[in-house]
Design an enzyme around this catalytic site. Structure first.
Site, PDB file in Angstrom:
ATOM      1  CG  ASP A 423     -18.384 -83.444 -38.076  1.00  0.00           C
ATOM      2  OD1 ASP A 423     -19.162 -83.915 -38.923  1.00  0.00           O
ATOM      3  OD2 ASP A 423     -18.771 -82.974 -36.990  1.00  0.00           O
ATOM      4  CD  GLU A 476     -20.516 -82.474 -42.374  1.00  0.00           C
ATOM      5  OE1 GLU A 476     -21.695 -82.819 -42.357  1.00  0.00           O
ATOM      6  OE2 GLU A 476     -19.890 -82.130 -41.356  1.00  0.00           O
TER       7      GLU A 476
END
Length: 741
Positions: A423, A476
């Site tokens: 993330d 990401e």
């Protein structure tokens, strides 16, 4: 003789200086094992063993052997008890019984008769940041030492004056079980005999300034349910796995050239029992239902939003306080192993969202761990994410990098996880991420790249791919950073895949527009093929796009209700025929009106309505076609896998292209307007009949049944560079997928 020497005269006789006694009494001794426990001694020319124990509230104490009990002397030094027994030599097995003024007795084995459970090599590699199995050393581990079962505890707190293990087994009293410092490593260690799984514990830390801090174990394998914050001892080796076939097959899998259809799930909202006070489903309850559901739609992998322990439900798991602990909201660590095991046995891979970019400020966790900025930077210009109210890991510190690297490997090793989606990678790469001038510090070359984070990311990817064949990593990463999925030996970051945030942004921007304006934004759809082979992409329609007032996918679509559903089917058709792996957030299969809500359950009730059932059927058929037809994935990473038939018909807002693989090809025609287009010519590579394998406007999916009666033959003539063409009827907002046959 001074008062202090009189006070400690007996201890001085037995080789302990008064400073040692003071530090034991004040619970500031960094090596309590050197004072407490059993030690060889020579008293009056007689060899034997001196025993020492400490409890500041006890009135008397005894050494308890298997065949006798020996009273200890009550030293004038508060809480210190001792006795000398000639002829005995350590090591010795014994217990200590403390007596209290109210008549109660606390009898237990003593931790201070055991050698350290960490060796010099462990400490060396930890200091170097290269202890790849650190999770088997730090934290709390059920083990047997000298024939005695118990739990060994170890924690890194280099600037602490004292660290103690506290728990329900010692009445949460930090004076009773002080730990032993392992020198310059900064690690503290203690083996506590006769403990088992399911014991609550924490670490009590006395800082250099003398302040007390109570902390959960950074390496805890299990934690109690919020609002509780205690760590819980657990046996990580008790579960018996049954996924050998999956694990063996995984090693040889070519992920780039395999189908990957990912179902993004927040476990806390996927299954709730409204009739039981809206309780969560458990890992064991969810597993079989999730498998059946995913098989219906052709999903190959589930991606779990972070299941690492976190105190705040609304953070969705992205503010982690227990990096090694699957959340207790849904069961025990073994229950989560069952979840992974069950999915593997049914051919479904498991991806975890992983958050090495930042951690929350909760004081019971990593923040200011030993009274100093240990895991974070001290300077807020380096150590704070103001947007998120969180702290940034100090990637320049070996032990912090080892903590994160070990955590990644832990999930792949102990839980058989198949992939890690990292993330907020962009926030790791840039020192000035979401910061204004003066709020960040340039790197040593004056740039805005976080050099230490970049090196950590490369090391993480190299280690994952080197140690766990068949596992993969996903970034990401929302910027134009080059080489995200390029191998590190070629100068890249080394991820396996990258979320195509550009595709997601451009596509949703296009679909949100009224069709009368779409012709002016045709490039939003075609631009993605300009860079499609620069990285190994996953096309995400994730939770981020259906929260915070952005509206559900269905509500983003223009037009009346039927047009919205037609647009949504068209969006899915475009996504599944585009190059790249696929990711859909749970709920996309129902065409929900509502935004995703972490406190609600999946809206399965929508399937009672025909339009929502149509979306479900369409996505199910699309997912099955994706798995069955290798032209949609086999050459994802090759230019041969995609070719435009016509990408220039912006006036009609129509796209036509071919997806090709070693076993054949598919022809795709997409009409992005509500206008039915009759006699629309599409050139094709080969003459013959073509079958409509998917028509998104079929009444079976909730459409108007406009199409080509399921089959259409080619007409000879030049079109789009081919010697034959199909004269198609393109349904409004329609996706046609045709196969020669």
């Amino acid at each position: 003789m001074s008062d202090q020497k009189q006070k400690y005269s007996k201890e001085l006789l037995f080789g302990i200086v008064s400073n040692d006694i003071d530090r034991i009494i004040n619970t500031e001794h960094s090596d309590p094992h050197s004072v407490l426990g059993a030690h060889p001694a020579n008293i009056g020319n007689e060899d034997g063993t001196i025993f020492r124990a400490f409890h500041p509230d006890a009135t008397s104490a005894e050494i308890v052997f298997e065949d006798r009990r020996v009273a200890m002397h009550n030293s004038e030094a508060l809480g210190i008890f001792w006795c000398f027994l000639p002829e005995l030599k350590p090591p010795l097995t014994y217990r200590v019984a403390f007596h209290f003024s109210d008549g109660t007795i606390w009898e237990s084995d003593t931790p201070y008769r055991f050698m350290p459970t960490l060796g010099e090599q462990d400490l060396y590699y930890f200091a170097e940041g290269r202890h790849l199995h650190l999770y088997e050393k730090l934290g709390a581990h059920l083990r047997e030492v000298d024939g005695v079962k118990g739990v060994s505890f170890a924690v890194w707190a280099p600037n602490a004056k004292r660290v103690s293990v506290i728990g329900n087994f010692n009445f949460w009293d930090g004076r009773l079980y002080p730990m032993r410092s392992m020198g310059v490593s900064g690690v503290w260690e203690l083996f506590i005999p006769n403990l088992d799984a399911d014991e609550l514990y924490k670490f009590e830390i006395k800082t250099a300034e003398g302040h007390l801090r109570t902390k959960t174990d950074p390496y805890a394998f299990y934690m109690e349910l919020r609002p509780g914050t205690a760590s819980v001892t657990w046996d990580m080796n008790a579960y018996s796995w049954s996924d050998d076939a999956w694990m063996e097959e995984r090693k040889a899998k070519d992920l780039i050239n395999s189908p990957m259809n990912i179902y993004e799930v927040h476990l806390g909202s996927w299954l709730r029992f409204h009739e039981e006070n809206n309780r969560w489903g458990t890992y064991k309850e969810i597993a079989p239902l999730l498998v059946e559901h995913m098989k219906t739609y052709g999903f190959t992998h589930v991606e779990l939003m972070p299941i690492m322990e976190h105190p705040f439900d609304a953070s969705w798991g992205y503010q982690v306080t227990g990096y090694f602990a699957p959340t207790s909201r849904f069961g025990t660590p073994d229950d989560f192993k069952f979840f992974v095991d069950f999915l593997h046995q049914h051919g479904i891979g498991v991806i975890l969202d992983w958050v090495p970019a930042h951690f929350p400020r909760d004081d019971f966790s990593l923040r200011f761990f030993d009274g100093t900025a240990l895991y974070e930077h001290a300077d807020p210009r380096q150590g704070e994410h103001r947007d998120w109210g969180t702290l940034i890991f100090n990637y320049g510190r070996n032990e912090v990098r080892n903590f994160l690297l070990g955590n990644a490997l832990f999930w792949l090793d102990k839980y058989h996880i198949d992939g890690l989606r990292v993330d907020a990678v962009a926030s790791m790469l840039y020192l000035d991420y979401s910061k204004n001038e003066g709020e960040w510090i340039p790197n040593k070359y004056g740039g805005n790249e976080n050099l230490e984070a970049i090196e950590f990311i490369k090391e993480f990817n190299e280690t994952v791919y080197g140690r766990f064949p068949g596992c993969f990593t996903v970034a990401e990463e929302s910027t134009a950073w080059t080489g995200v999925t390029t191998p590190t030996y070629l100068g890249g970051l080394g991820f396996g895949f990258k979320w195509d945030m550009g595709w997601m942004h451009d596509t949703l921007k296009y679909f949100s527009k009224d069709p009368i304006h779409r012709s002016f934004h045709h490039n939003d759809l075609t631009f993605s093929m300009m860079y499609a082979y620069s990285e190994n992409f996953i096309l995400p329609l994730s939770h981020d796009e259906v929260v915070y007032g952005k509206g559900s996918l269905l509500r983003k679509m223009p037009g009346d209700d039927l047009q919205k559903f037609a647009n949504l089917r068209l969006l899915y058709g475009y996504m599944f025929t585009h190059t790249g792996k696929k990711l859909l957030m749970a709920g996309a299969e129902f065409g929900t009106w509502n935004e995703w809500d972490h406190e609600s359950s999946l809206e399965r009730h929508l399937l009672q309505y025909s339009v929502h059932e149509g979306i479900s059927r369409f996505l199910s058929d699309l997912g099955k076609l994706y798995l069955e037809d290798s032209s949609l994935w086999k050459w994802d990473a090759k230019h041969e896998g995609f070719s435009w038939i016509d990408c220039n018909d912006y006036m009609s807002s129509v796209l036509a292209y071919i997806r090709r693989g070693p076993e054949g090809f598919l022809v795709i025609a997409l009409n992005f307007t509500p206008v039915q287009r009759n006699g629309y010519r599409v050139g094709v590579p080969e003459p013959g009949d073509y079958v409509e394998v998917i028509n998104s406007d079929s009444e079976f999916y909730g459409g108007t049944n406009i199409g080509n009666s399921g089959r259409i033959g080619t007409i000879s003539g030049r079109q789009h560079g081919y010697g034959q063409f199909l004269e198609l009827t393109l349904p409004p907002y329609g996706c046609l997928i045709l196969r020669k046959g």
